[in-house]
Design a protein around this motif. Structure first.
Motif, short mmCIF file in Angstrom:
data_model
loop_
_atom_site.label_atom_id
_atom_site.label_comp_id
_atom_site.label_asym_id
_atom_site.label_seq_id
_atom_site.Cartn_x
_atom_site.Cartn_y
_atom_site.Cartn_z
N VAL A 114 -14.99 73.55 25.25
CA VAL A 114 -16.19 74.20 25.56
C VAL A 114 -16.34 75.62 25.15
CG1 VAL A 114 -17.79 74.62 28.04
CG2 VAL A 114 -16.31 72.52 27.57
N LEU A 115 -15.36 76.42 25.47
CA LEU A 115 -15.53 77.80 25.27
C LEU A 115 -15.67 77.98 23.90
CD1 LEU A 115 -12.71 79.52 27.53
CD2 LEU A 115 -15.30 79.56 27.75
N VAL A 116 -14.75 77.40 22.80
CA VAL A 116 -14.85 77.82 21.29
C VAL A 116 -16.45 77.10 21.14
CG1 VAL A 116 -14.22 76.85 19.11
CG2 VAL A 116 -12.48 77.56 20.83
N ARG A 217 -33.63 75.73 22.19
CA ARG A 217 -34.90 74.48 21.84
C ARG A 217 -34.86 74.08 20.36
NH1 ARG A 217 -38.21 73.85 26.32
NH2 ARG A 217 -37.28 74.47 28.23
N LEU A 218 -34.53 74.72 19.53
CA LEU A 218 -34.80 74.51 17.95
C LEU A 218 -33.30 74.25 17.38
CD1 LEU A 218 -36.38 74.11 15.63
CD2 LEU A 218 -36.59 76.48 15.31
N VAL A 219 -32.49 75.63 17.56
CA VAL A 219 -31.44 75.62 16.61
C VAL A 219 -30.11 74.59 17.20
CG1 VAL A 219 -29.34 77.26 15.88
CG2 VAL A 219 -31.67 78.09 16.01
N LEU A 220 -30.03 74.58 18.49
CA LEU A 220 -28.84 73.56 18.90
C LEU A 220 -29.41 72.12 18.74
CD1 LEU A 220 -27.93 75.30 22.51
CD2 LEU A 220 -26.78 75.55 20.11
N PRO A 221 -30.61 71.76 18.91
CA PRO A 221 -30.68 70.34 18.72
C PRO A 221 -30.61 70.10 16.97
CG PRO A 221 -32.52 71.15 20.15
CD PRO A 221 -31.68 72.26 19.64
N VAL A 222 -31.09 71.04 16.29
CA VAL A 222 -30.86 70.91 14.81
C VAL A 222 -29.50 70.73 14.41
CG1 VAL A 222 -31.25 71.77 12.50
CG2 VAL A 222 -33.09 71.76 14.21
N GLY A 223 -28.56 71.63 14.91
CA GLY A 223 -27.21 71.85 14.67
C GLY A 223 -26.29 70.81 15.47
N ARG A 224 -26.89 69.85 16.19
CA ARG A 224 -26.01 68.98 16.98
C ARG A 224 -25.03 68.20 16.13
NH1 ARG A 224 -29.02 64.36 20.18
NH2 ARG A 224 -29.65 63.95 18.15
N PRO A 225 -25.28 67.52 14.98
CA PRO A 225 -24.16 66.81 14.34
C PRO A 225 -23.01 68.08 13.96
CG PRO A 225 -26.18 66.54 13.29
CD PRO A 225 -26.53 67.76 14.27
N ALA A 226 -23.28 69.25 13.40
CA ALA A 226 -22.15 70.04 13.35
C ALA A 226 -21.24 70.53 14.48
CB ALA A 226 -22.45 71.17 12.49
N ILE A 227 -22.14 70.69 15.49
CA ILE A 227 -21.67 71.21 16.93
C ILE A 227 -20.69 69.85 17.48
CG2 ILE A 227 -22.04 71.70 19.45
CD1 ILE A 227 -24.29 73.03 18.39
N ALA A 228 -20.98 68.68 17.23
CA ALA A 228 -20.18 67.61 17.73
C ALA A 228 -18.92 67.57 16.87
CB ALA A 228 -21.09 66.28 17.46
N SER A 229 -19.09 67.61 15.23
CA SER A 229 -18.09 67.43 14.74
C SER A 229 -16.87 68.74 14.95
CB SER A 229 -18.39 67.60 13.17
OG SER A 229 -19.19 66.71 13.05
N LEU A 230 -17.26 69.94 15.18
CA LEU A 230 -16.48 71.03 15.72
C LEU A 230 -15.70 70.63 17.18
CD1 LEU A 230 -15.44 73.97 15.56
CD2 LEU A 230 -17.53 74.56 16.58
N ALA A 231 -16.71 70.14 17.94
CA ALA A 231 -15.98 69.70 19.33
C ALA A 231 -14.87 68.72 19.13
CB ALA A 231 -17.12 69.24 20.34
N ILE A 232 -15.23 67.70 18.13
CA ILE A 232 -13.89 66.76 18.04
C ILE A 232 -12.90 67.26 17.46
CG2 ILE A 232 -13.62 64.57 16.68
CD1 ILE A 232 -16.53 63.82 17.02
#
Length: 306
Positions: A114-116, A217-232
């Motif tokens: 979560v922190l990263v 509202r804009l950047v996080l939804p658009v970047g959700r695939p990259a954020i999910a990959s990073l979290a995994i």
């Protein structure tokens, strides 16, 4: 009077008019046909079987008694399913060391991930779209940290944590993982956020949106695939880590990997404890991966097609 039979009209497509190029054939058709062939499918099935065999063996060993595991191989359970039971997992829940190590692993992996992700998302947006003095030089310093091996910082950071009272604690292990996970995370998300069309951000600013609103509202939804990959990736790295935990965690804060290693050293033949403990350590990352598989594939493929 004989009737003359005329040949049926040809169904061959008419040639393109002069001056107009012929329609292009779809690309990748031959590759798709090759991948869909029976030989390739059989080869992939064999590869999948080879990969899943150790996991199946570990699962069956964890469901057999110590006597059965010592007398025969795990594959004999396929012909004698009566050997399988949940007694080992029941005993595992009564093993204080294993259960404590499991929850220590959760307390280390989840906060670290979560922190990263949070810090890297904020920093990646700042490096990509905010103007501030020294932005490029600071980003170059972050990128330069990617080449620093984790082994270089073990002893200096351990000495620093000892002076701060963090050595041998879960927060100390979390902070070390966060510090060494941030450079790659910031580099990844900054490059992904930088590909967002500038027109989208300018339109949001013209509508009165502030930076925080644009980010959430804009950047996080658009970047959700990259954020999910990073979290995994971050979760799997921390969950399976043993080097950092072996040095920075004591007996009360050590994760499951270190506890299983100590169990092997102390009781080399207690397969009835090690097998279910190892499968428990394995199944959690597998569940996390398949839960976020769709986002992971999107993040890996992001940027490959423009």
């Amino acid at each position: 009077m004989s009737a003359t039979l005329s040949a049926p009209p040809s169904k061959r497509p008419a040639p393109p008019p002069p001056g107009r190029p012929a329609p292009a054939r779809p690309r990748g058709g031959r590759l798709r046909r090759w991948l869909g062939s029976g030989l390739v499918q059989a080869f992939l099935a064999v590869v999948g079987l080879v990969w899943i065999t150790p996991v199946a063996g570990l699962l069956l060993s964890s469901l057999r008694s110590a006597g059965d595991n010592a007398a025969s191989g795990w594959w004999t359970a396929l012909a004698a399913p009566g050997q399988l039971s949940l007694d080992n997992y029941t005993a595992l829940l009564g093993n204080a060391g294993i259960t404590r190590a499991f929850w220590n692993t959760v307390l280390i992996a989840v906060p670290t991930t979560v922190l990263v992700v949070v810090v890297a998302a904020l920093a990646g947006y700042a490096f990509a779209w905010l103007e501030f003095p020294g932005r490029d030089w600071i980003f170059l310093m972050v990128v330069a940290l990617l080449v620093v091996p984790v082994q270089v910082g073990l002893l200096p950071v351990a000495k620093l944590f000892g002076q701060l009272g963090l050595f041998g604690t879960i927060p100390g292990v979390v902070l070390f993982h966060v510090a060494y996970g941030l450079p790659f995370a910031i580099f990844l998300l900054r490059n992904y956020f930088a590909d967002i069309p500038r027109e989208m951000l300018e339109a949001a600013r013209m509508d009165g949106g502030g930076e925080w609103r644009i980010f959430t509202r804009l950047v996080l939804p658009v970047g959700r695939p990259a954020i999910a990959s990073l979290a995994i990736f971050q979760f799997l790295w921390v969950w399976n880590d043993m080097l950092v935990a072996l040095l920075f965690a004591d007996s009360s804060s050590q994760p499951l990997t270190v506890e299983l290693q100590s169990q092997v050293r102390q009781f080399g033949s207690n397969i009835d404890v090690l097998a279910p403990g190892a499968f428990l350590s394995l199944i959690v990352p597998v569940v996390v991966f398949f839960a976020f598989q769709r986002h992971f594939v999107q993040g890996v493929m992001a940027g490959s097609v423009k």
